[in-house]
Design a protein around this motif. Structure first.
Motif, PDB file in Angstrom:
ATOM      1  N   ASN A  70       2.942  10.119  -4.016  1.00 29.03           N
ATOM      2  CA  ASN A  70       4.149   9.402  -3.595  1.00 29.03           C
ATOM      3  C   ASN A  70       3.859   8.240  -2.657  1.00 29.03           C
ATOM      4  N   GLU A  71       2.578   7.927  -2.453  1.00 31.31           N
ATOM      5  CA  GLU A  71       2.224   6.868  -1.517  1.00 31.31           C
ATOM      6  C   GLU A  71       1.277   5.876  -2.168  1.00 31.31           C
ATOM      7  N   ALA A  72       1.538   4.589  -1.916  1.00 37.53           N
ATOM      8  CA  ALA A  72       0.656   3.532  -2.402  1.00 37.53           C
ATOM      9  C   ALA A  72       0.576   2.436  -1.350  1.00 37.53           C
ATOM     10  N   PHE A  73      -0.449   1.588  -1.477  1.00 39.21           N
ATOM     11  CA  PHE A  73      -0.614   0.436  -0.595  1.00 39.21           C
ATOM     12  C   PHE A  73      -0.861  -0.794  -1.461  1.00 39.21           C
ATOM     13  N   SER A  74      -0.232  -1.905  -1.082  1.00 44.59           N
ATOM     14  CA  SER A  74      -0.346  -3.124  -1.874  1.00 44.59           C
ATOM     15  C   SER A  74      -0.783  -4.288  -0.985  1.00 44.59           C
ATOM     16  N   ALA A  75      -1.288  -5.326  -1.641  1.00 49.70           N
ATOM     17  CA  ALA A  75      -1.749  -6.529  -0.943  1.00 49.70           C
ATOM     18  C   ALA A  75      -1.467  -7.728  -1.827  1.00 49.70           C
ATOM     19  N   GLY A  76      -1.179  -8.870  -1.208  1.00 50.26           N
ATOM     20  CA  GLY A  76      -0.875 -10.021  -2.056  1.00 50.26           C
ATOM     21  C   GLY A  76      -0.733 -11.330  -1.330  1.00 50.26           C
ATOM     22  N   ASN A 116       6.542   3.825  -0.380  1.00 50.58           N
ATOM     23  CA  ASN A 116       6.948   5.189  -0.711  1.00 50.58           C
ATOM     24  C   ASN A 116       7.408   5.165  -2.164  1.00 50.58           C
ATOM     25  N   LEU A 117       6.586   5.706  -3.042  1.00 47.05           N
ATOM     26  CA  LEU A 117       6.865   5.606  -4.476  1.00 47.05           C
ATOM     27  C   LEU A 117       8.096   6.404  -4.887  1.00 47.05           C
ATOM     28  N   GLU A 118       8.478   7.376  -4.081  1.00 41.35           N
ATOM     29  CA  GLU A 118       9.639   8.203  -4.395  1.00 41.35           C
ATOM     30  C   GLU A 118      10.940   7.497  -4.034  1.00 41.35           C
ATOM     31  N   THR A 119      10.979   6.903  -2.831  1.00 44.38           N
ATOM     32  CA  THR A 119      12.217   6.258  -2.364  1.00 44.38           C
ATOM     33  C   THR A 119      12.238   4.753  -2.614  1.00 44.38           C
ATOM     34  N   GLY A 120      11.064   4.169  -2.818  1.00 42.71           N
ATOM     35  CA  GLY A 120      10.987   2.721  -2.978  1.00 42.71           C
ATOM     36  C   GLY A 120      10.871   1.972  -1.664  1.00 42.71           C
ATOM     37  N   GLU A 121      10.923   2.677  -0.548  1.00 40.59           N
ATOM     38  CA  GLU A 121      10.853   2.026   0.758  1.00 40.59           C
ATOM     39  C   GLU A 121       9.476   1.403   0.979  1.00 40.59           C
ATOM     40  N   GLN A 122       9.464   0.185   1.528  1.00 41.10           N
ATOM     41  CA  GLN A 122       8.225  -0.513   1.838  1.00 41.10           C
ATOM     42  C   GLN A 122       8.163  -0.819   3.328  1.00 41.10           C
ATOM     43  N   SER A 123       6.983  -0.698   3.916  1.00 40.29           N
ATOM     44  CA  SER A 123       6.772  -1.084   5.309  1.00 40.29           C
ATOM     45  C   SER A 123       5.483  -1.882   5.407  1.00 40.29           C
ATOM     46  N   VAL A 124       5.450  -2.837   6.317  1.00 40.91           N
ATOM     47  CA  VAL A 124       4.279  -3.707   6.475  1.00 40.91           C
ATOM     48  C   VAL A 124       3.322  -3.090   7.488  1.00 40.91           C
ATOM     49  N   LEU A 125       2.093  -2.808   7.054  1.00 38.58           N
ATOM     50  CA  LEU A 125       1.077  -2.285   7.964  1.00 38.58           C
ATOM     51  C   LEU A 125       0.499  -3.386   8.830  1.00 38.58           C
ATOM     52  N   SER A 126       0.254  -4.553   8.220  1.00 37.51           N
ATOM     53  CA  SER A 126      -0.265  -5.696   8.969  1.00 37.51           C
ATOM     54  C   SER A 126      -0.089  -6.953   8.147  1.00 37.51           C
ATOM     55  N   SER A 127      -0.203  -8.072   8.813  1.00 35.32           N
ATOM     56  CA  SER A 127      -0.143  -9.379   8.142  1.00 35.32           C
ATOM     57  C   SER A 127      -1.417 -10.153   8.456  1.00 35.32           C
ATOM     58  N   HIS A 128      -2.067 -10.612   7.416  1.00 36.63           N
ATOM     59  CA  HIS A 128      -3.237 -11.475   7.573  1.00 36.63           C
ATOM     60  C   HIS A 128      -2.767 -12.925   7.747  1.00 36.63           C
ATOM     61  N   GLU A 129      -3.718 -13.846   7.784  1.00 37.12           N
ATOM     62  CA  GLU A 129      -3.395 -15.259   7.936  1.00 37.12           C
ATOM     63  C   GLU A 129      -3.637 -16.035   6.650  1.00 37.12           C
ATOM     64  N   ALA A 130      -3.776 -15.311   5.558  1.00 39.78           N
ATOM     65  CA  ALA A 130      -3.908 -15.908   4.223  1.00 39.78           C
ATOM     66  C   ALA A 130      -3.665 -14.779   3.222  1.00 39.78           C
ATOM     67  N   GLY A 131      -3.735 -15.095   1.933  1.00 35.11           N
ATOM     68  CA  GLY A 131      -3.526 -14.086   0.909  1.00 35.11           C
ATOM     69  C   GLY A 131      -4.488 -12.915   1.050  1.00 35.11           C
ATOM     70  N   VAL A 132      -3.996 -11.717   0.707  1.00 34.13           N
ATOM     71  CA  VAL A 132      -4.814 -10.513   0.810  1.00 34.13           C
ATOM     72  C   VAL A 132      -5.301 -10.156  -0.587  1.00 34.13           C
ATOM     73  N   LEU A 157      -1.787  -8.904  -5.476  1.00 32.07           N
ATOM     74  CA  LEU A 157      -3.171  -9.083  -5.899  1.00 32.07           C
ATOM     75  C   LEU A 157      -3.953  -7.780  -6.008  1.00 32.07           C
ATOM     76  N   ASP A 158      -3.421  -6.697  -5.418  1.00 31.97           N
ATOM     77  CA  ASP A 158      -4.111  -5.415  -5.532  1.00 31.97           C
ATOM     78  C   ASP A 158      -3.165  -4.296  -5.135  1.00 31.97           C
ATOM     79  N   VAL A 159      -3.465  -3.095  -5.603  1.00 30.74           N
ATOM     80  CA  VAL A 159      -2.697  -1.904  -5.247  1.00 30.74           C
ATOM     81  C   VAL A 159      -3.648  -0.715  -5.291  1.00 30.74           C
ATOM     82  N   VAL A 166      -0.064  -6.456   4.077  1.00 31.87           N
ATOM     83  CA  VAL A 166      -0.535  -5.181   3.550  1.00 31.87           C
ATOM     84  C   VAL A 166       0.637  -4.223   3.666  1.00 31.87           C
ATOM     85  N   ARG A 167       1.081  -3.686   2.540  1.00 29.52           N
ATOM     86  CA  ARG A 167       2.311  -2.889   2.520  1.00 29.52           C
ATOM     87  C   ARG A 167       2.041  -1.439   2.134  1.00 29.52           C
ATOM     88  N   ARG A 168       2.810  -0.578   2.752  1.00 33.98           N
ATOM     89  CA  ARG A 168       2.837   0.832   2.377  1.00 33.98           C
ATOM     90  C   ARG A 168       4.098   1.049   1.550  1.00 33.98           C
TER      91      ARG A 168
END
Length: 349
Positions: free
Chosen positions: A70-76, A85-101, A61-63, A81-83
């Motif tokens: 080389n860094e982006a954050f996404s939400a959906g 790494n645009l260079e490697t493609g690696e994704q990590s979760v910063l946090s999880s909400h209780e509904a869509g972000v 839903l957003d980026v 909420v994901r971080r």
């Protein structure tokens, strides 16, 4: 003269956001209901180049861009909420909400990430301090849009509610990084406002000089307001009708104003509507500068490059709900190269 081209290899479902890289007008992120974030090089002739796709578990839903290219954050709709790494493609979760972000923004001044979820909360993250538990701020109603300046965060919500927060106060909430249980804090906003618009807010965008913001509604209106709470400043705020067409019977057909974006140099702003039109406005003089030729479908998102030389226009039918029956070839991203005076206010030097 201005010119425009259409990006090759667009998303296959409705677009939720387009964002140019800070300081680089040739790199663009696009998020989509097709569960992907797309990275493009818009300088490759004649129609740009898709550099990479980053797949998610659910519609995105957003980026936003992070600290560098080389860094982006996404939400959906996976609630995360994901971080990225645009260079490697690696994704990590910063946090999880209780509904869509719905929205995510990054503050370069404080190195914080702020997300807004339909669970009626904000999460404030400090991605350089990992692991950590984000600060959680309860909101009075469901958030629809975020916009950020070097000093402020504007949160537009349901029930015509609008909060303005101090960015540095938000950043301080993340200073006690720990692995403790979720940290719910009661942070008072700088200002609580009621929207000048009578119907649901669709988008909010802050002025580049940090002195105010514009908001738009589902009912073909835009409001322009200033942060200064003094009576004189508040007396300047106004709202106006736009993105309407007169039907054969003389009745207005009203479209939602889906997207707003301020020009970073001239301070004028663009609006995109469900009618397929993009217009440029001088918010101070209260007049329309120009309206472009109609695009093939509803305008889903807009973004100016940091130098103000390019305007990205995302076109997709049914982007509000990510319809499954979108046919191939109707989702498009246009990049418009602006002439030197194209987005200048009338009478500006």
């Amino acid at each position: 003269m201005s010119s425009q081209f259409e990006l090759s290899t667009p998303p296959t479902d409705a677009i939720s956001a387009v964002k140019f890289a800070p300081g680089a007008s040739n790199r663009m992120l696009v998020s989509s209901w097709d569960r992907n974030v797309y990275l493009y090089d818009t300088s490759v002739k004649p129609d740009g180049q898709l550099l990479r796709k980053y797949e998610h578990r659910a519609p995105v839903l957003d980026v936003c861009w992070g600290a560098d290219e080389n860094e982006a954050f996404s939400a959906g709709l996976d609630w995360d909420v994901r971080r990225i790494n645009l260079e490697t493609g690696e994704q990590s979760v910063l946090s999880s909400h209780e509904a869509g972000v719905k929205s995510v923004v990054y503050s370069r001044e404080t190195s914080t990430v702020i997300s807004a979820s339909w669970d009626s909360t904000l999460h404030v993250h400090h991605p350089t301090k990992m692991p950590h538990v984000p600060a959680t701020i309860n909101l009075p109603s469901k958030p629809f849009s975020l916009s950020i300046t070097p000093t402020k965060l504007v949160v537009a919500m349901a029930s015509r509610a609008l909060h303005i927060y101090d960015i540095r106060s938000l950043a301080l909430l993340t200073s006690q990084a720990s692995e403790a249980p979720p940290n719910v804090v009661d942070l008072e906003p700088l200002q609580r406002r009621e929207s000048s618009l009578k119907f649901m807010t669709r988008a909010v965008a802050c002025m580049p000089k940090d002195d105010g913001y514009a908001s738009s509604s589902i009912e073909g209106r835009i409001a322009v307001e200033w942060f200064d709470p003094s009576p004189d400043s508040q007396a300047r705020k106004y709202a106006f009708k736009c993105h309407r067409q007169v039907a054969e019977n003389g009745v207005d057909v009203v479209y939602p104003v889906n997207a707003l974006a301020f020009h970073p140099v001239h301070g004028t702003f663009a609006s995109g509507g469900g009618d397929g039109f993009v217009a440029l406005w001088d918010g101070v003089a209260k007049r329309r500068i120009r309206q472009y030729q109609r695009y093939p479908s509803s305008i889903a998102a807009l973004a100016f490059s940091d130098d103000g030389k390019y305007l990205a226009v995302a076109v997709s039918p049914g982007f509000e709900d990510g319809k499954d029956d979108i046919s191939e070839g109707v989702v498009k991203v246009f990049v418009r190269e602006l002439s030197e005076s194209e987005a200048k206010a009338k009478g500006a030097k």
